[in-house]
Design an enzyme around this catalytic site. Structure first.
Site, PDB file in Angstrom:
ATOM      1  N   ARG A  54       0.846  -1.176   0.016  1.00 53.55           N
ATOM      2  CA  ARG A  54       0.005  -0.125   0.094  1.00 53.55           C
ATOM      3  C   ARG A  54       0.877   1.297   0.169  1.00 53.55           C
ATOM      4  O   ARG A  54       2.135   1.119   0.576  1.00 53.55           O
ATOM      5  CB  ARG A  54      -0.973   0.150   1.211  1.00 53.55           C
ATOM      6  CG  ARG A  54      -2.126  -0.947   1.125  1.00 53.55           C
ATOM      7  CD  ARG A  54      -3.109  -0.357   0.183  1.00 53.55           C
ATOM      8  NE  ARG A  54      -4.171  -1.521   0.248  1.00 53.55           N
ATOM      9  CZ  ARG A  54      -4.365  -2.331  -0.814  1.00 53.55           C
ATOM     10  NH1 ARG A  54      -3.588  -2.574  -1.862  1.00 53.55           N
ATOM     11  NH2 ARG A  54      -5.505  -3.340  -0.813  1.00 53.55           N
TER      12      ARG A  54
ATOM     13  N   HIS B   1      -1.408   1.048 -10.000  1.00 55.50           N
ATOM     14  CA  HIS B   1      -2.217   0.074  -8.993  1.00 55.50           C
ATOM     15  C   HIS B   1      -2.779  -1.243  -9.757  1.00 55.50           C
ATOM     16  O   HIS B   1      -3.981  -1.258  -9.789  1.00 55.50           O
ATOM     17  CB  HIS B   1      -3.195   0.731  -7.861  1.00 55.50           C
ATOM     18  CG  HIS B   1      -3.493   0.094  -6.840  1.00 55.50           C
ATOM     19  ND1 HIS B   1      -3.767   0.711  -5.732  1.00 55.50           N
ATOM     20  CD2 HIS B   1      -3.403  -1.406  -6.457  1.00 55.50           C
ATOM     21  CE1 HIS B   1      -3.990  -0.509  -4.741  1.00 55.50           C
ATOM     22  NE2 HIS B   1      -3.798  -1.567  -5.402  1.00 55.50           N
TER      23      HIS B   1
END
Ligand SMILES: NC(=O)c1ccc[n+]([C@@H]2O[C@H](COP(=O)([O-])OP(=O)(O)OC[C@H]3O[C@@H](n4cnc5c(N)ncnc54)[C@H](OP(=O)(O)O)[C@@H]3O)[C@@H](O)[C@H]2O)c1
Length: 311
Positions: free
Chosen positions: A226, A274
């Site tokens: 993350r 992502h």
């Protein structure tokens, strides 16, 4: 059983339709198309970055299913979660996607593609000597579903692989390190460091100046966990000082990455939007349908998140 589905606009209908096909006996409704009175009847939520209002309005949830592997979004400030089971997706297809991303990220720097892309643009014919895989020490932070598959693929490809986890884990061909004691010796043998951790209070900001200082000179950092694992300013400083050779980043503090962000132009950063391991709809709907049926029948679903650990 009525189930609300709250996913990003561009995929929400696909998930709703896929779930309806996988579990035609359940009643799926898209958020926010839920009238106030109807919210009371909803017993389960299938979510990806759902707004806090969903949890405030659907007050009789028996289960929350997250459309992915990471569940940190549920523990963000402003969200008051009911005390119900949280199910995440654990999918070998996704794990293999992540593994191939990590391998590609390593090869990008190991085989000097980073330089060759620039050289091609400049029409420069210059050879670099790259290190053979068995001499490349890779460290995988997190030996869960993602980390295990990645470590396995790296071992198969001949790398010298280590892994770091909270509790000791044994994997064939992987040197295991765990907890605080294992952290310094683990870092000391990482030419490539791949972060595949969940985001928790313990792991936030772990990729920062102190970590970079413990890595061998010229190491490459890969972050597909993350964005908040990484202290962005510390990475830029370490790259600019030559302490780190490069970074491959898939996740960011702010997504989408703002156009003015210095990462876009950095010559030693390769970034992706992502995509390291996007949730697989075909297998995901089957898992979620199974979890919803289990909850409907009064059972306990698999792949539960441990709230105390935060992952
Ligand atoms: N970029 C993408 O596209 C993408 C896609 C999917 C997932 N992800 C990220 O990948 C993460 C990991 O997914 P997963 O399915 O592999 O999770 P997982 O199965 O829950 O595994 C988590 C691993 O991290 C370790 N860990 C957790 N906290 C730790 C700590 N404080 N110190 C050391 N190790 C710690 C755990 O240790 P133990 O083994 O001891 O429990 C475990 O090995 C997700 O949470 C998500 O953030 C990113």
């Amino acid at each position: 059983m009525q189930v609300v589905v709250s996913a990003p606009a561009e995929v929400s209908e696909r998930w709703r339709d896929g779930l309806a096909q996988a579990a035609p006996e359940l009643d799926f409704v898209l958020w926010p198309e839920v009238a106030d009175g109807d919210a009371e009847a909803i017993e389960a939520a299938v979510v990806w970055n759902a707004p806090p209002e969903l949890y405030a309005r659907c007050r009789h949830l028996k289960c929350i299913c997250v459309l992915g592997a990471g569940t940190d979004q549920l523990f963000a400030p402003g969200i008051e979660l009911p005390e119900v089971p949280i199910v995440r997706i654990v999918d070998p297809v996704m794990a293999l996607r992540m593994a191939s991303y990590v391998l590609a990220a390593i090869l990008h720097f190991q085989r000097d593609f980073h330089d060759y892309v620039r050289q091609q643009r400049e029409r420069v014919w210059r050879k670099h000597r790259s290190r053979d895989s068995h001499r490349v020490r890779v460290g995988v932070m997190g030996l869960g579903a993602m980390g295990r598959a990645s470590a396995k693929l790296l071992v198969t490809n001949g790398y010298d692989v280590a892994g770091w986890s909270r509790s000791p884990r044994r994997l064939p061909g992987v040197e295991g390190f765990a907890g605080e004691d294992g952290w310094p010796p683990f870092l000391a043998r990482c030419d490539y460091l791949a972060c595949l951790l969940p985001l928790t209070a313990e792991t936030r900001g772990l990729l920062g100046v102190e970590t970079f200082a413990r890595l061998p000179e010229g190491a490459v950092v890969i972050n597909a966990g993350r964005g908040a694992h990484l202290v962005e300013a510390d990475l830029l400083a370490a790259l600019d000082a030559g302490r780190l050779r490069g970074a491959v980043l898939d996740v960011f503090e702010t997504e989408p990455l703002p156009p003015e962000h210095p990462f876009w132009d950095h010559p030693r950063i390769l970034l992706t939007p992502h995509v390291a391991s996007i949730t697989n709809l075909e297998t995901g709907v089957v898992q979620i349908a199974a979890a919803l049926r289990t909850v409907r029948d009064g059972g306990v679903p698999v792949n539960l998140v441990d709230r105390a650990r935060g992952y």
